[in-house]
Design a protein around this motif. Structure first.
Motif, PDB file in Angstrom:
ATOM      1  N   GLU A  47       0.832  -1.208   0.000  1.00  0.00           N
ATOM      2  CA  GLU A  47       0.000   0.000   0.000  1.00  0.00           C
ATOM      3  C   GLU A  47       0.866   1.258   0.000  1.00  0.00           C
ATOM      4  O   GLU A  47       0.581   2.217  -0.720  1.00  0.00           O
ATOM      5  CB  GLU A  47      -0.934   0.035   1.210  1.00  0.00           C
ATOM      6  CG  GLU A  47      -1.796   1.279   1.197  1.00  0.00           C
ATOM      7  CD  GLU A  47      -2.863   1.314   2.269  1.00  0.00           C
ATOM      8  OE1 GLU A  47      -3.251   2.436   2.631  1.00  0.00           O
ATOM      9  OE2 GLU A  47      -3.303   0.258   2.728  1.00  0.00           O
ATOM     10  N   ALA A  48       1.939   1.256   0.794  1.00  0.00           N
ATOM     11  CA  ALA A  48       2.830   2.425   0.841  1.00  0.00           C
ATOM     12  C   ALA A  48       3.431   2.689  -0.533  1.00  0.00           C
ATOM     13  O   ALA A  48       3.472   3.841  -0.987  1.00  0.00           O
ATOM     14  CB  ALA A  48       3.928   2.205   1.881  1.00  0.00           C
ATOM     15  N   ARG A  49       3.904   1.641  -1.198  1.00  0.00           N
ATOM     16  CA  ARG A  49       4.494   1.821  -2.535  1.00  0.00           C
ATOM     17  C   ARG A  49       3.447   2.336  -3.511  1.00  0.00           C
ATOM     18  O   ARG A  49       3.740   3.193  -4.350  1.00  0.00           O
ATOM     19  CB  ARG A  49       5.083   0.508  -3.070  1.00  0.00           C
ATOM     20  CG  ARG A  49       6.243  -0.069  -2.287  1.00  0.00           C
ATOM     21  CD  ARG A  49       7.412   0.892  -2.139  1.00  0.00           C
ATOM     22  NE  ARG A  49       8.423   0.350  -1.257  1.00  0.00           N
ATOM     23  CZ  ARG A  49       8.419   0.431   0.071  1.00  0.00           C
ATOM     24  NH1 ARG A  49       7.436   1.030   0.700  1.00  0.00           N
ATOM     25  NH2 ARG A  49       9.395  -0.087   0.794  1.00  0.00           N
ATOM     26  N   GLY A  50       2.234   1.820  -3.401  1.00  0.00           N
ATOM     27  CA  GLY A  50       1.145   2.275  -4.267  1.00  0.00           C
ATOM     28  C   GLY A  50       0.813   3.739  -4.067  1.00  0.00           C
ATOM     29  O   GLY A  50       0.322   4.406  -4.976  1.00  0.00           O
ATOM     30  N   ARG A  51       1.091   4.253  -2.881  1.00  0.00           N
ATOM     31  CA  ARG A  51       0.825   5.665  -2.581  1.00  0.00           C
ATOM     32  C   ARG A  51       2.075   6.517  -2.744  1.00  0.00           C
ATOM     33  O   ARG A  51       2.071   7.709  -2.463  1.00  0.00           O
ATOM     34  CB  ARG A  51       0.294   5.803  -1.152  1.00  0.00           C
ATOM     35  CG  ARG A  51      -0.975   4.985  -0.867  1.00  0.00           C
ATOM     36  CD  ARG A  51      -2.267   5.758  -0.901  1.00  0.00           C
ATOM     37  NE  ARG A  51      -2.373   6.813   0.056  1.00  0.00           N
ATOM     38  CZ  ARG A  51      -2.966   6.710   1.247  1.00  0.00           C
ATOM     39  NH1 ARG A  51      -3.479   5.567   1.648  1.00  0.00           N
ATOM     40  NH2 ARG A  51      -3.023   7.769   2.032  1.00  0.00           N
ATOM     41  N   GLY A  52       3.186   5.894  -3.191  1.00  0.00           N
ATOM     42  CA  GLY A  52       4.410   6.644  -3.458  1.00  0.00           C
ATOM     43  C   GLY A  52       5.319   6.856  -2.262  1.00  0.00           C
ATOM     44  O   GLY A  52       6.187   7.718  -2.300  1.00  0.00           O
ATOM     45  N   PHE A  53       5.131   6.066  -1.188  1.00  0.00           N
ATOM     46  CA  PHE A  53       5.952   6.203   0.010  1.00  0.00           C
ATOM     47  C   PHE A  53       6.931   5.040   0.140  1.00  0.00           C
ATOM     48  O   PHE A  53       6.564   3.898  -0.099  1.00  0.00           O
ATOM     49  CB  PHE A  53       5.083   6.262   1.267  1.00  0.00           C
ATOM     50  CG  PHE A  53       4.183   7.459   1.336  1.00  0.00           C
ATOM     51  CD1 PHE A  53       4.701   8.742   1.365  1.00  0.00           C
ATOM     52  CD2 PHE A  53       2.802   7.302   1.387  1.00  0.00           C
ATOM     53  CE1 PHE A  53       3.859   9.853   1.436  1.00  0.00           C
ATOM     54  CE2 PHE A  53       1.958   8.397   1.457  1.00  0.00           C
ATOM     55  CZ  PHE A  53       2.493   9.673   1.485  1.00  0.00           C
ATOM     56  N   PRO A  54       8.164   5.329   0.572  1.00  0.00           N
ATOM     57  CA  PRO A  54       9.166   4.268   0.754  1.00  0.00           C
ATOM     58  C   PRO A  54       9.124   3.662   2.170  1.00  0.00           C
ATOM     59  O   PRO A  54      10.133   3.136   2.643  1.00  0.00           O
ATOM     60  CB  PRO A  54      10.483   4.991   0.512  1.00  0.00           C
ATOM     61  CG  PRO A  54      10.232   6.372   1.050  1.00  0.00           C
ATOM     62  CD  PRO A  54       8.783   6.654   0.686  1.00  0.00           C
ATOM     63  N   LEU A  55       8.003   3.728   2.844  1.00  0.00           N
ATOM     64  CA  LEU A  55       7.887   3.274   4.222  1.00  0.00           C
ATOM     65  C   LEU A  55       8.457   1.858   4.375  1.00  0.00           C
ATOM     66  O   LEU A  55       8.120   0.956   3.612  1.00  0.00           O
ATOM     67  CB  LEU A  55       6.416   3.279   4.668  1.00  0.00           C
ATOM     68  CG  LEU A  55       6.139   2.881   6.121  1.00  0.00           C
ATOM     69  CD1 LEU A  55       6.760   3.893   7.072  1.00  0.00           C
ATOM     70  CD2 LEU A  55       4.636   2.783   6.344  1.00  0.00           C
ATOM     71  N   LEU A  56       9.323   1.698   5.364  1.00  0.00           N
ATOM     72  CA  LEU A  56       9.943   0.402   5.629  1.00  0.00           C
ATOM     73  C   LEU A  56       9.348  -0.194   6.889  1.00  0.00           C
ATOM     74  O   LEU A  56       9.316   0.444   7.944  1.00  0.00           O
ATOM     75  CB  LEU A  56      11.457   0.554   5.800  1.00  0.00           C
ATOM     76  CG  LEU A  56      12.219  -0.703   6.226  1.00  0.00           C
ATOM     77  CD1 LEU A  56      12.137  -1.782   5.135  1.00  0.00           C
ATOM     78  CD2 LEU A  56      13.666  -0.363   6.535  1.00  0.00           C
ATOM     79  N   LEU A  57       8.866  -1.427   6.765  1.00  0.00           N
ATOM     80  CA  LEU A  57       8.417  -2.202   7.909  1.00  0.00           C
ATOM     81  C   LEU A  57       9.257  -3.471   7.955  1.00  0.00           C
ATOM     82  O   LEU A  57       9.538  -4.071   6.911  1.00  0.00           O
ATOM     83  CB  LEU A  57       6.946  -2.581   7.788  1.00  0.00           C
ATOM     84  CG  LEU A  57       5.973  -1.434   8.001  1.00  0.00           C
ATOM     85  CD1 LEU A  57       5.642  -0.789   6.682  1.00  0.00           C
ATOM     86  CD2 LEU A  57       4.732  -1.923   8.684  1.00  0.00           C
ATOM     87  N   THR A  58       9.663  -3.861   9.150  1.00  0.00           N
ATOM     88  CA  THR A  58      10.404  -5.099   9.321  1.00  0.00           C
ATOM     89  C   THR A  58       9.769  -5.857  10.475  1.00  0.00           C
ATOM     90  O   THR A  58       8.913  -5.333  11.186  1.00  0.00           O
ATOM     91  CB  THR A  58      11.901  -4.851   9.639  1.00  0.00           C
ATOM     92  OG1 THR A  58      11.990  -4.099  10.855  1.00  0.00           O
ATOM     93  CG2 THR A  58      12.596  -4.119   8.503  1.00  0.00           C
TER      94      THR A  58
END
Length: 108
Positions: free
Chosen positions: A93-104
């Motif tokens: 979802e983050a990539r689809g919205r243009g965000f590089p949010l990282l979750l681990t």
């Protein structure tokens, strides 16, 4: 008629001891971490925490500020499969919205 050597003799019964499992191990739990970056908005991180990690607004705000100030924050604690699923879905979802949010995820 003679019995085949591999065929059980129903006239003879062996006592079979069954060991009942009295204690099961709980599944190993994993923390899902949200990491800070310079592009993902604070509003999006709060939205993710509310929508995907069932946080109330005040708790989502607290975790977002921890991510912002300390570099990472715990979004939730789940079984391995659940943690992997949430990481994958939120990342998509983050990539689809243009965000590089990282979750681990990491073992607890």
């Amino acid at each position: 008629m003679a019995r085949h050597p591999m065929e059980p003799d129903h006239g003879e019964r062996e006592d079979v001891a069954l060991q009942e499992r009295t204690h099961t191990q709980p599944p190993r739990m994993y923390r899902v971490l949200v990491h800070n970056d310079d592009y993902t908005t604070m509003e999006f991180v709060i939205e993710v925490l509310v929508r995907w990690f069932d946080k109330a607004e005040p708790e989502a705000m607290r975790v977002m500020l921890q991510v912002h100030h300390m570099g990472a924050g715990v979004a939730g604690v789940y079984t391995r499969d659940e943690a992997e699923t949430r990481v994958a879905e939120v990342t998509a979802e983050a990539r689809g919205r243009g965000f590089p949010l990282l979750l681990t995820m990491e073992p607890e």
